[in-house]
Structure formats: C-alpha cells, structure tokens
Design a protein around this motif. Structure first.
Motif, PDB file in Angstrom:
ATOM      1  N   SER A  81     136.996  -0.792  39.660  1.00 18.68           N
ATOM      2  CA  SER A  81     135.882  -1.014  38.737  1.00 18.68           C
ATOM      3  C   SER A  81     136.085  -0.227  37.441  1.00 18.68           C
ATOM      4  O   SER A  81     135.277  -0.330  36.528  1.00 18.68           O
ATOM      5  N   TYR A  82     137.149   0.579  37.390  1.00 23.67           N
ATOM      6  CA  TYR A  82     137.454   1.487  36.283  1.00 23.67           C
ATOM      7  C   TYR A  82     136.482   2.654  36.222  1.00 23.67           C
ATOM      8  O   TYR A  82     136.392   3.350  35.224  1.00 23.67           O
ATOM      9  N   VAL A  83     135.738   2.865  37.317  1.00 19.90           N
ATOM     10  CA  VAL A  83     134.901   4.058  37.487  1.00 19.90           C
ATOM     11  C   VAL A  83     135.298   4.634  38.851  1.00 19.90           C
ATOM     12  O   VAL A  83     134.952   4.064  39.891  1.00 19.90           O
ATOM     13  N   ALA A  84     136.015   5.746  38.834  1.00 20.31           N
ATOM     14  CA  ALA A  84     136.610   6.289  40.062  1.00 20.31           C
ATOM     15  C   ALA A  84     135.571   6.522  41.158  1.00 20.31           C
ATOM     16  O   ALA A  84     135.800   6.189  42.326  1.00 20.31           O
ATOM     17  N   LYS A  85     134.418   7.067  40.784  1.00 18.26           N
ATOM     18  CA  LYS A  85     133.384   7.352  41.783  1.00 18.26           C
ATOM     19  C   LYS A  85     132.864   6.061  42.424  1.00 18.26           C
ATOM     20  O   LYS A  85     132.636   5.998  43.636  1.00 18.26           O
ATOM     21  N   LEU A  86     132.694   5.027  41.615  1.00 20.80           N
ATOM     22  CA  LEU A  86     132.239   3.743  42.134  1.00 20.80           C
ATOM     23  C   LEU A  86     133.306   3.110  43.022  1.00 20.80           C
ATOM     24  O   LEU A  86     132.992   2.539  44.067  1.00 20.80           O
ATOM     25  N   ASP A  87     134.577   3.219  42.623  1.00 17.75           N
ATOM     26  CA  ASP A  87     135.662   2.690  43.461  1.00 17.75           C
ATOM     27  C   ASP A  87     135.605   3.306  44.851  1.00 17.75           C
ATOM     28  O   ASP A  87     135.707   2.607  45.859  1.00 17.75           O
ATOM     29  N   ASP A  88     135.438   4.635  44.891  1.00 14.72           N
ATOM     30  CA  ASP A  88     135.364   5.330  46.183  1.00 14.72           C
ATOM     31  C   ASP A  88     134.160   4.857  46.995  1.00 14.72           C
ATOM     32  O   ASP A  88     134.250   4.675  48.209  1.00 14.72           O
ATOM     33  N   GLU A  89     133.038   4.645  46.291  1.00 14.64           N
ATOM     34  CA  GLU A  89     131.828   4.200  46.982  1.00 14.64           C
ATOM     35  C   GLU A  89     131.988   2.782  47.538  1.00 14.64           C
ATOM     36  O   GLU A  89     131.597   2.495  48.673  1.00 14.64           O
ATOM     37  N   LEU A  90     132.599   1.894  46.744  1.00 14.81           N
ATOM     38  CA  LEU A  90     132.810   0.520  47.201  1.00 14.81           C
ATOM     39  C   LEU A  90     133.740   0.469  48.413  1.00 14.81           C
ATOM     40  O   LEU A  90     133.565  -0.358  49.311  1.00 14.81           O
ATOM     41  N   LYS A  91     134.731   1.357  48.454  1.00 18.41           N
ATOM     42  CA  LYS A  91     135.666   1.408  49.585  1.00 18.41           C
ATOM     43  C   LYS A  91     135.061   2.127  50.791  1.00 18.41           C
ATOM     44  O   LYS A  91     135.577   1.995  51.899  1.00 18.41           O
ATOM     45  N   VAL A 170     126.523  -5.727  54.165  1.00 22.04           N
ATOM     46  CA  VAL A 170     126.795  -4.794  53.066  1.00 22.04           C
ATOM     47  C   VAL A 170     125.545  -4.747  52.184  1.00 22.04           C
ATOM     48  O   VAL A 170     125.564  -5.149  51.022  1.00 22.04           O
ATOM     49  N   GLY A 171     124.453  -4.268  52.741  1.00 17.91           N
ATOM     50  CA  GLY A 171     123.165  -4.354  52.047  1.00 17.91           C
ATOM     51  C   GLY A 171     122.660  -3.069  51.432  1.00 17.91           C
ATOM     52  O   GLY A 171     121.478  -2.989  51.082  1.00 17.91           O
ATOM     53  N   ALA A 172     123.502  -2.070  51.251  1.00 21.85           N
ATOM     54  CA  ALA A 172     123.043  -0.789  50.698  1.00 21.85           C
ATOM     55  C   ALA A 172     122.383  -0.979  49.337  1.00 21.85           C
ATOM     56  O   ALA A 172     122.891  -1.701  48.478  1.00 21.85           O
ATOM     57  N   TYR A 173     121.241  -0.350  49.167  1.00 21.96           N
ATOM     58  CA  TYR A 173     120.485  -0.270  47.903  1.00 21.96           C
ATOM     59  C   TYR A 173     119.820  -1.572  47.455  1.00 21.96           C
ATOM     60  O   TYR A 173     119.308  -1.661  46.341  1.00 21.96           O
ATOM     61  N   VAL A 174     119.835  -2.609  48.308  1.00 14.02           N
ATOM     62  CA  VAL A 174     119.076  -3.824  47.977  1.00 14.02           C
ATOM     63  C   VAL A 174     117.589  -3.465  48.040  1.00 14.02           C
ATOM     64  O   VAL A 174     117.172  -2.751  48.945  1.00 14.02           O
ATOM     65  N   PRO A 175     116.733  -3.863  47.102  1.00 15.45           N
ATOM     66  CA  PRO A 175     116.975  -4.820  46.014  1.00 15.45           C
ATOM     67  C   PRO A 175     117.320  -4.173  44.677  1.00 15.45           C
ATOM     68  O   PRO A 175     117.539  -4.883  43.703  1.00 15.45           O
ATOM     69  N   ASN A 176     117.342  -2.831  44.612  1.00 18.12           N
ATOM     70  CA  ASN A 176     117.622  -2.185  43.323  1.00 18.12           C
ATOM     71  C   ASN A 176     119.002  -2.556  42.787  1.00 18.12           C
ATOM     72  O   ASN A 176     119.186  -2.750  41.582  1.00 18.12           O
ATOM     73  N   VAL A 177     119.963  -2.613  43.678  1.00 22.81           N
ATOM     74  CA  VAL A 177     121.271  -3.174  43.352  1.00 22.81           C
ATOM     75  C   VAL A 177     121.276  -4.544  44.011  1.00 22.81           C
ATOM     76  O   VAL A 177     121.066  -4.664  45.214  1.00 22.81           O
ATOM     77  N   SER A 178     121.464  -5.588  43.232  1.00 23.66           N
ATOM     78  CA  SER A 178     121.189  -6.947  43.701  1.00 23.66           C
ATOM     79  C   SER A 178     121.964  -7.327  44.954  1.00 23.66           C
ATOM     80  O   SER A 178     123.116  -6.944  45.142  1.00 23.66           O
ATOM     81  N   ASP A 179     121.271  -8.085  45.781  1.00 20.84           N
ATOM     82  CA  ASP A 179     121.909  -8.664  46.957  1.00 20.84           C
ATOM     83  C   ASP A 179     122.890  -9.752  46.521  1.00 20.84           C
ATOM     84  O   ASP A 179     123.967  -9.909  47.087  1.00 20.84           O
TER      85      ASP A 179
END
Length: 194
Positions: A81-91, A170-179
C-alpha cells in the motif's frame, strides 16, 4: 454423387475442427499485472493497495469464449500500500493473515461472451482467508496479438468486481472501514516460448 457427399463431409469436418479449436494457454506476466483493491476509510478517503506477486494461466478461446478459463494464485505477503504500517496490518491476523492463509486464489467456473466481442463475464470461485465464495468479473479484452518486445503471442485484459470482505471473514473495523472492496485488475499474459 458419392464423391460430392464425401467432399461435403470433409469440408464440414474441417470447418468443425477450426470452430472447435482448443483454447490457447497464456501465462500471466506478474510484472505487468496489477490487482488493485480499494475501500472507504471513515468516509474521508478511498485508499488502495495492490498485490505484486500474481501467478496463473488464462486459457482463452476467442472463437468460443465459453471454452476459456482463468486460474490465478496471489501471494498475500506481496500486498503493498506504500504505507509500511498498513502493509503489516493487512498481512496480519486482523485482516488477511498471510501466515495462516498465504494465498488468494481465483478459479473460473464459467466464461460468458460472444465470439469476436471484447467484453466477458467471468464467474468463478474466489478464496480469501480460507473462505471460498462465488464472484463475477466484468472483463474486457484490451488487445491480442504478438507482443512487439517479446515477440510472444500475448493477450491483455482489464477486469473489475466488488466484494464484501466480511463474507470472507475479514470484517475488522466494519462499518468505519468499508465492508465493500472494489477490485480493479489489469493483466498481460503470453504464450511461453518453447
């Protein structure tokens, strides 16, 4: 009369052989393939990420698209994602859990479209996070022919679909982060040289 009948049968068989030609097997070029997925973040933005390790085969029959098929494997650990912290979170285990589920796969079950047309509906089974669900890709053939650099027979497609990540566990943070996840794919695939 018998000669004419035999000649007509020979022509019919020849025509049938041409019409029923087997699909051509193209190997996906990972360097020219993107699987971009995007989501809504608290209503403020629509970030995206991509996978850069994608392998598979596109069997394409332009004369009879129903004979075509797609088989793709995506390495979850290649998400970027070009954001290292987000990459780690997605993985990580809140999302795709690359350690437990190292691959995403798509295997087509049906291809719909008319011969000579450039638009297709590709139905198939998408497996994410160990869960398999049916999805439909809206695909467009960009070009088919000899690649000017490699000289290999090549096809290029774009495809889109939308999925709900909670359907795949993979529903973490729904609905704040869209489903809802929008997926845009572009790919080149070529016939391997002997």
């Amino acid at each position: 009369m018998l000669r004419k009948t035999l000649a007509a049968l020979a022509i019919s068989f020849s025509f049938a052989a041409v019409v029923q030609a087997a699909p051509v097997a193209y190997t996906i070029d990972s360097a020219h393939t993107d699987t971009l997925f995007s989501w809504n973040h608290f209503g403020f933005s629509n970030p995206s990420a991509n996978f850069n390790n994608i392998k598979g085969t596109i069997n394409f029959d332009s004369a009879a698209p129903a004979n075509s098929s797609v088989d793709v494997t995506i390495a979850v650990g290649s998400v970027i994602s070009y954001v290292a912290k987000l990459d780690d979170e997605l993985k990580g285990d809140k999302f795709l859990d690359a350690g437990k589920f190292p691959n995403i796969t798509f295997k087509s079950t049906k291809v719909e479209g008319a011969a000579g047309q450039n638009h297709f509906k590709v139905s198939g089974d998408l497996t994410v996070h160990g869960v398999t669900k049916p999805v439909v890709l809206d695909a467009t053939l960009n070009k088919a022919g000899e690649h000017p650099m490699s000289k290999a027979q090549t096809v290029g497609f774009n495809a889109t679909t939308t999925i709900k990540r909670a359907d795949f566990g993979v529903g973490a943070y729904v609905p704040n982060v869209s489903d809802e996840i929008k997926i845009n794919i572009t790919t080149e695939a070529s016939v391997p040289k002997a």
